[in-house]
Design a protein around this motif. Structure first.
Motif, PDB file in Angstrom:
ATOM      1  N   GLN A 136      40.229  17.706  10.830  1.00 17.67           N
ATOM      2  CA  GLN A 136      39.265  18.762  11.091  1.00 17.67           C
ATOM      3  C   GLN A 136      39.977  20.079  11.387  1.00 17.67           C
ATOM      4  O   GLN A 136      41.070  20.084  11.955  1.00 17.67           O
ATOM      5  N   PRO A 137      39.344  21.214  11.020  1.00 14.95           N
ATOM      6  CA  PRO A 137      39.919  22.528  11.328  1.00 14.95           C
ATOM      7  C   PRO A 137      39.602  22.983  12.747  1.00 14.95           C
ATOM      8  O   PRO A 137      39.803  24.147  13.095  1.00 14.95           O
ATOM      9  N   THR A 138      39.096  22.070  13.558  1.00 16.14           N
ATOM     10  CA  THR A 138      38.687  22.379  14.927  1.00 16.14           C
ATOM     11  C   THR A 138      39.060  21.220  15.835  1.00 16.14           C
ATOM     12  O   THR A 138      39.245  20.086  15.357  1.00 16.14           O
ATOM     13  N   ASP A 139      39.144  21.484  17.127  1.00 18.40           N
ATOM     14  CA  ASP A 139      39.451  20.420  18.081  1.00 18.40           C
ATOM     15  C   ASP A 139      38.198  19.911  18.787  1.00 18.40           C
ATOM     16  O   ASP A 139      38.276  19.268  19.843  1.00 18.40           O
ATOM     17  N   SER A 144      39.161  12.567  15.740  1.00 17.12           N
ATOM     18  CA  SER A 144      39.659  13.270  14.555  1.00 17.12           C
ATOM     19  C   SER A 144      40.972  13.937  14.910  1.00 17.12           C
ATOM     20  O   SER A 144      41.347  14.019  16.072  1.00 17.12           O
ATOM     21  N   VAL A 145      41.690  14.412  13.885  1.00 20.41           N
ATOM     22  CA  VAL A 145      42.924  15.139  14.125  1.00 20.41           C
ATOM     23  C   VAL A 145      42.703  16.614  13.793  1.00 20.41           C
ATOM     24  O   VAL A 145      42.188  16.955  12.725  1.00 20.41           O
ATOM     25  N   HIS A 146      43.076  17.477  14.724  1.00 19.10           N
ATOM     26  CA  HIS A 146      42.933  18.921  14.549  1.00 19.10           C
ATOM     27  C   HIS A 146      44.151  19.435  13.787  1.00 19.10           C
ATOM     28  O   HIS A 146      45.294  19.210  14.205  1.00 19.10           O
ATOM     29  N   ILE A 147      43.918  20.134  12.662  1.00 20.51           N
ATOM     30  CA  ILE A 147      45.027  20.601  11.831  1.00 20.51           C
ATOM     31  C   ILE A 147      44.832  22.046  11.398  1.00 20.51           C
ATOM     32  O   ILE A 147      43.719  22.581  11.415  1.00 20.51           O
ATOM     33  N   THR A 148      45.930  22.670  11.019  1.00 17.18           N
ATOM     34  CA  THR A 148      45.904  23.909  10.236  1.00 17.18           C
ATOM     35  C   THR A 148      46.073  23.475   8.786  1.00 17.18           C
ATOM     36  O   THR A 148      47.145  23.058   8.381  1.00 17.18           O
ATOM     37  N   PRO A 149      45.005  23.528   7.995  1.00 23.65           N
ATOM     38  CA  PRO A 149      45.044  22.923   6.658  1.00 23.65           C
ATOM     39  C   PRO A 149      45.879  23.729   5.655  1.00 23.65           C
ATOM     40  O   PRO A 149      45.930  24.964   5.715  1.00 23.65           O
ATOM     41  N   LEU A 150      46.506  23.027   4.746  1.00 22.95           N
ATOM     42  CA  LEU A 150      47.287  23.648   3.675  1.00 22.95           C
ATOM     43  C   LEU A 150      46.501  24.708   2.914  1.00 22.95           C
ATOM     44  O   LEU A 150      46.988  25.835   2.739  1.00 22.95           O
ATOM     45  N   PRO A 151      45.280  24.420   2.425  1.00 23.83           N
ATOM     46  CA  PRO A 151      44.566  25.463   1.666  1.00 23.83           C
ATOM     47  C   PRO A 151      44.250  26.703   2.502  1.00 23.83           C
ATOM     48  O   PRO A 151      44.179  27.808   1.960  1.00 23.83           O
ATOM     49  N   GLN A 152      44.073  26.549   3.816  1.00 19.84           N
ATOM     50  CA  GLN A 152      43.813  27.709   4.664  1.00 19.84           C
ATOM     51  C   GLN A 152      45.024  28.630   4.710  1.00 19.84           C
ATOM     52  O   GLN A 152      44.893  29.865   4.647  1.00 19.84           O
ATOM     53  N   LEU A 153      46.209  28.045   4.800  1.00 15.62           N
ATOM     54  CA  LEU A 153      47.434  28.846   4.804  1.00 15.62           C
ATOM     55  C   LEU A 153      47.613  29.565   3.470  1.00 15.62           C
ATOM     56  O   LEU A 153      48.037  30.726   3.428  1.00 15.62           O
ATOM     57  N   ASP A 178      32.852  19.304   4.134  1.00 14.80           N
ATOM     58  CA  ASP A 178      32.803  20.420   3.185  1.00 14.80           C
ATOM     59  C   ASP A 178      34.213  21.012   3.065  1.00 14.80           C
ATOM     60  O   ASP A 178      34.727  21.591   4.031  1.00 14.80           O
ATOM     61  N   PRO A 179      34.863  20.885   1.914  1.00 11.95           N
ATOM     62  CA  PRO A 179      36.225  21.407   1.759  1.00 11.95           C
ATOM     63  C   PRO A 179      36.378  22.889   2.075  1.00 11.95           C
ATOM     64  O   PRO A 179      37.478  23.344   2.390  1.00 11.95           O
ATOM     65  N   LYS A 180      35.281  23.654   2.023  1.00 19.49           N
ATOM     66  CA  LYS A 180      35.380  25.089   2.319  1.00 19.49           C
ATOM     67  C   LYS A 180      35.811  25.333   3.762  1.00 19.49           C
ATOM     68  O   LYS A 180      36.419  26.360   4.063  1.00 19.49           O
ATOM     69  N   THR A 181      35.504  24.403   4.665  1.00 17.36           N
ATOM     70  CA  THR A 181      35.920  24.594   6.059  1.00 17.36           C
ATOM     71  C   THR A 181      37.420  24.395   6.229  1.00 17.36           C
ATOM     72  O   THR A 181      37.984  24.755   7.266  1.00 17.36           O
ATOM     73  N   LEU A 182      38.072  23.835   5.210  1.00 17.69           N
ATOM     74  CA  LEU A 182      39.516  23.595   5.252  1.00 17.69           C
ATOM     75  C   LEU A 182      40.312  24.674   4.528  1.00 17.69           C
ATOM     76  O   LEU A 182      41.520  24.546   4.363  1.00 17.69           O
ATOM     77  N   GLY A 183      39.605  25.726   4.107  1.00 13.74           N
ATOM     78  CA  GLY A 183      40.309  26.851   3.494  1.00 13.74           C
ATOM     79  C   GLY A 183      40.113  27.010   2.004  1.00 13.74           C
ATOM     80  O   GLY A 183      40.728  27.896   1.403  1.00 13.74           O
ATOM     81  N   PHE A 184      39.262  26.215   1.409  1.00 17.73           N
ATOM     82  CA  PHE A 184      38.989  26.390  -0.021  1.00 17.73           C
ATOM     83  C   PHE A 184      37.923  27.453  -0.218  1.00 17.73           C
ATOM     84  O   PHE A 184      36.847  27.391   0.399  1.00 17.73           O
ATOM     85  N   ASN A 185      38.204  28.436  -1.075  1.00 14.48           N
ATOM     86  CA  ASN A 185      37.191  29.432  -1.438  1.00 14.48           C
ATOM     87  C   ASN A 185      36.082  28.809  -2.261  1.00 14.48           C
ATOM     88  O   ASN A 185      34.919  29.202  -2.165  1.00 14.48           O
ATOM     89  N   VAL A 186      36.458  27.856  -3.103  1.00 11.89           N
ATOM     90  CA  VAL A 186      35.532  27.259  -4.056  1.00 11.89           C
ATOM     91  C   VAL A 186      35.547  25.742  -3.858  1.00 11.89           C
ATOM     92  O   VAL A 186      36.613  25.138  -3.725  1.00 11.89           O
ATOM     93  N   ASN A 187      34.384  25.136  -3.836  1.00 13.93           N
ATOM     94  CA  ASN A 187      34.281  23.674  -3.811  1.00 13.93           C
ATOM     95  C   ASN A 187      33.370  23.208  -4.928  1.00 13.93           C
ATOM     96  O   ASN A 187      32.200  23.584  -4.983  1.00 13.93           O
ATOM     97  N   ILE A 188      33.912  22.391  -5.806  1.00 15.80           N
ATOM     98  CA  ILE A 188      33.143  21.836  -6.912  1.00 15.80           C
ATOM     99  C   ILE A 188      33.213  20.304  -6.814  1.00 15.80           C
ATOM    100  O   ILE A 188      34.255  19.696  -7.046  1.00 15.80           O
ATOM    101  N   GLY A 189      32.127  19.714  -6.388  1.00 13.01           N
ATOM    102  CA  GLY A 189      32.014  18.256  -6.428  1.00 13.01           C
ATOM    103  C   GLY A 189      32.625  17.510  -5.271  1.00 13.01           C
ATOM    104  O   GLY A 189      32.708  16.272  -5.317  1.00 13.01           O
ATOM    105  N   GLY A 190      33.082  18.194  -4.224  1.00  9.85           N
ATOM    106  CA  GLY A 190      33.748  17.513  -3.123  1.00  9.85           C
ATOM    107  C   GLY A 190      32.878  17.350  -1.905  1.00  9.85           C
ATOM    108  O   GLY A 190      32.195  18.288  -1.492  1.00  9.85           O
ATOM    109  N   HIS A 191      32.905  16.142  -1.302  1.00 13.94           N
ATOM    110  CA  HIS A 191      32.164  15.907  -0.054  1.00 13.94           C
ATOM    111  C   HIS A 191      32.820  14.744   0.686  1.00 13.94           C
ATOM    112  O   HIS A 191      34.009  14.482   0.503  1.00 13.94           O
TER     113      HIS A 191
END
Length: 522
Positions: A136-139, A144-153, A178-191
């Motif tokens: 998760q991008p939050t604590d 869950s594990v709180h991370i700074t995601p690769l796509p966000q960087l 929702d992959p967008k919360t992990l730093g993706f601008n675009v999400n197609i088909g992911g959940h």
């Protein structure tokens, strides 16, 4: 006349130097740009599910499957023969976007429903309170594990970040579903789901035998009712996303994460019949068509990069999230679909963790080259950031991965100094070789597996015995002791979770425990 010749000579020399300088400057400009990066990730694709041989010789499976675009990518880049992931999907995907080993991030099994473990513990063990809600991008999300995601960087540093296909980073109802919360601008088909309801557009990519919609692939309504395979639909959307990135003049990171070749094993009509004509078991013909459809997707993307004139500034990485399915749902004998490797998905034997990996870094990686160096999934995090020329970044998590860019530049790694760790204190479900709650270490030629249920060991010399046919635990006590100690030291350092033995109601001992080792040390 002499003066005229002399002037012409000086002019030609000046022109040569001038053009040469301009060429160097242009080359420098190109290399100062951030490259586009595509990570082409497959689901459940085994080391042998390709016509590209990743072993010292070509096998019957390499002759069965037809993957000309993987062959093309291998010719243009580097093939890794000893690349590893985890035995099942979500732990791999969390290690990818966090750079953490699974023992540290504790998302040690596949996730789906919030706060619910989807697998029943095996008799004799109680599973630890692992992070079943994912990364998760939050604590603020328990378990869950709180991370700074690769796509966000990557996004923070100017990249258009595109997610296409399977996500499976976090449970339903959590932010990272929702992959967008992990730093993706675009999400197609992911959940949150780890497989599609169906690969068929005529089924609306949902299971017609299910009353629930939680497996339905989202966001592809434009293809509903149409005769199109999911792999093809996702590829078309990925190409559109690339074009949109080009239009706004931004480098892109495309995480092309196919649902293929995960179950349901459904035939891709573009390729299935030829495998039926070869006399394959019907399920295996469908499986082979899933593989060839994936390969066509790779080829379509590579062709598009060339058509757009950006192939030389685009790095392609090819990887799978775990070994090929072999314990269930396949045609033929169980645990044989990845031979010469033992077992398959869910196992810490080589068939469950060794992956087909290819990398093309234009102008840097030697074409048609091979690396036997160890690489593991958490290495992709620092590697991709280095490829993107991003340094000085900060993360809330400790990164375990080691960049393999030196390998891509031709530097040899010393495998005797590289230690790989797998920790799976969980239950996948099926049974078979190497399947179960385990902790594992690979160092040099040697691999030690510790089984939590009965505190037993398997010790293999992988170089001499790639099929893991001969357990040397009772013969190589000194080697077993050294590896058990190193494995346990690492597990302690990350506070790795262990299951509870339900017979004693005590935590399972770590592998270097005296009681555990006494029968193996003479």
């Amino acid at each position: 006349m002499i003066n005229s010749l002399r002037k012409n000579t000086y002019f030609l020399l000046f022109l040569t130097v001038f053009i040469g300088c301009k060429t160097v400057n242009k080359y420098t400009e190109i290399n100062e740009e951030k490259p586009n990066i595509i990570l082409f990730m497959l689901d459940d694709m085994g080391w042998q599910d390709t016509s590209v041989p990743f072993w010292k010789e070509k096998t019957a499976f390499n002759s069965r499957y037809h993957t000309p675009n993987m062959e093309r990518l291998a010719c243009q880049g580097m093939k890794f023969t000893q690349a590893y992931a985890t035995p099942v999907c979500t732990p791999t995907r969390v290690s990818l976007i966090s750079g953490m080993n699974a023992a540290r991030h504790k998302v040690t099994n596949w996730t789906f429903k919030r706060d619910i473990s989807m697998v029943t513990p095996p008799k004799g063990l109680k599973m630890p309170l692992w992070n079943l809600n994912g990364a998760q991008p939050t604590d603020t999300v328990p378990r869950s594990v709180h991370i700074t995601p690769l796509p966000q960087l990557l996004k923070n540093n100017g990249y258009e970040t595109i997610h296409v296909g399977k996500a499976h980073f976090g449970a339903i109802g959590t932010p990272s579903a929702d992959p967008k919360t992990l730093g993706f601008n675009v999400n197609i088909g992911g959940h949150a789901a780890g497989q599609p309801g169906s690969y068929y557009g005529t089924d609306d990519f949902r299971s017609l035998n299910s009353q629930t919609t939680i497996w339905d692939v989202p966001g592809l309504e434009k293809y509903h009712g149409k005769d199109i395979f999911l792999t093809e639909a996702l590829t078309k959307e990925a190409i559109t996303a690339i074009d949109n990135s080009i239009a706004i003049d931004k480098p892109f990171y495309l995480y092309m994460s196919h649902y293929a070749v995960h179950t349901p094993i459904q035939g891709d009509s573009r390729f299935e019949q030829k495998y039926m004509d070869q006399g394959l078991h019907p399920t295996e013909a469908k499986y082979a068509s899933l593989i060839e459809g994936m390969d066509k997707s790779l080829g379509d993307l590579m062709n598009h990069l060339e058509d757009k004139g950006i192939a030389e500034n685009t790095i392609i990485l090819f990887m799978s999230d775990n070994g090929g399915l072999s314990a269930v749902a396949r045609g033929g004998e169980k645990h044989t679909h990845n031979k010469p490797l033992s077992s398959g998905k869910g196992s810490v034997h080589e068939g469950g963790i060794r992956e087909p990996m290819l990398v093309k870094w234009p102008g840097i990686t030697k074409e048609n080259s091979i690396s036997n160096d160890f690489v593991i999934i958490e290495d992709f995090f620092p590697t991709i950031l280095e490829l993107a020329k991003i340094d000085g970044y900060k993360t809330v998590q400790t990164v375990d991965g080691k960049s393999f860019t030196p390998i891509l530049k031709g530097e040899k790694q010393d495998n005797t100094d590289r230690t790989l760790i797998w920790h799976y204190p969980n239950n996948w479900g099926p049974t078979g070789p190497g399947i179960g709650a385990t902790s594992t270490i690979r160092k040099g030629d040697w691999k030690l597996i510790y089984y939590h249920l009965d505190s037993s060991f398997e010790l293999f010399n992988i170089t001499a015995d790639i099929g893991e046919t001969t357990n040397l635990a009772s013969k190589e006590g000194e080697k077993l002791h050294a590896l058990a100690k190193e494995l346990s030291t690492y597990l302690r350092s990350v506070d790795a979770q262990m299951p509870t033995n339900t017979n004693t109601n005590e935590l399972v001992h770590l592998p270097d425990n005296e009681f555990v080792l006494k029968s193996y040390i003479k």
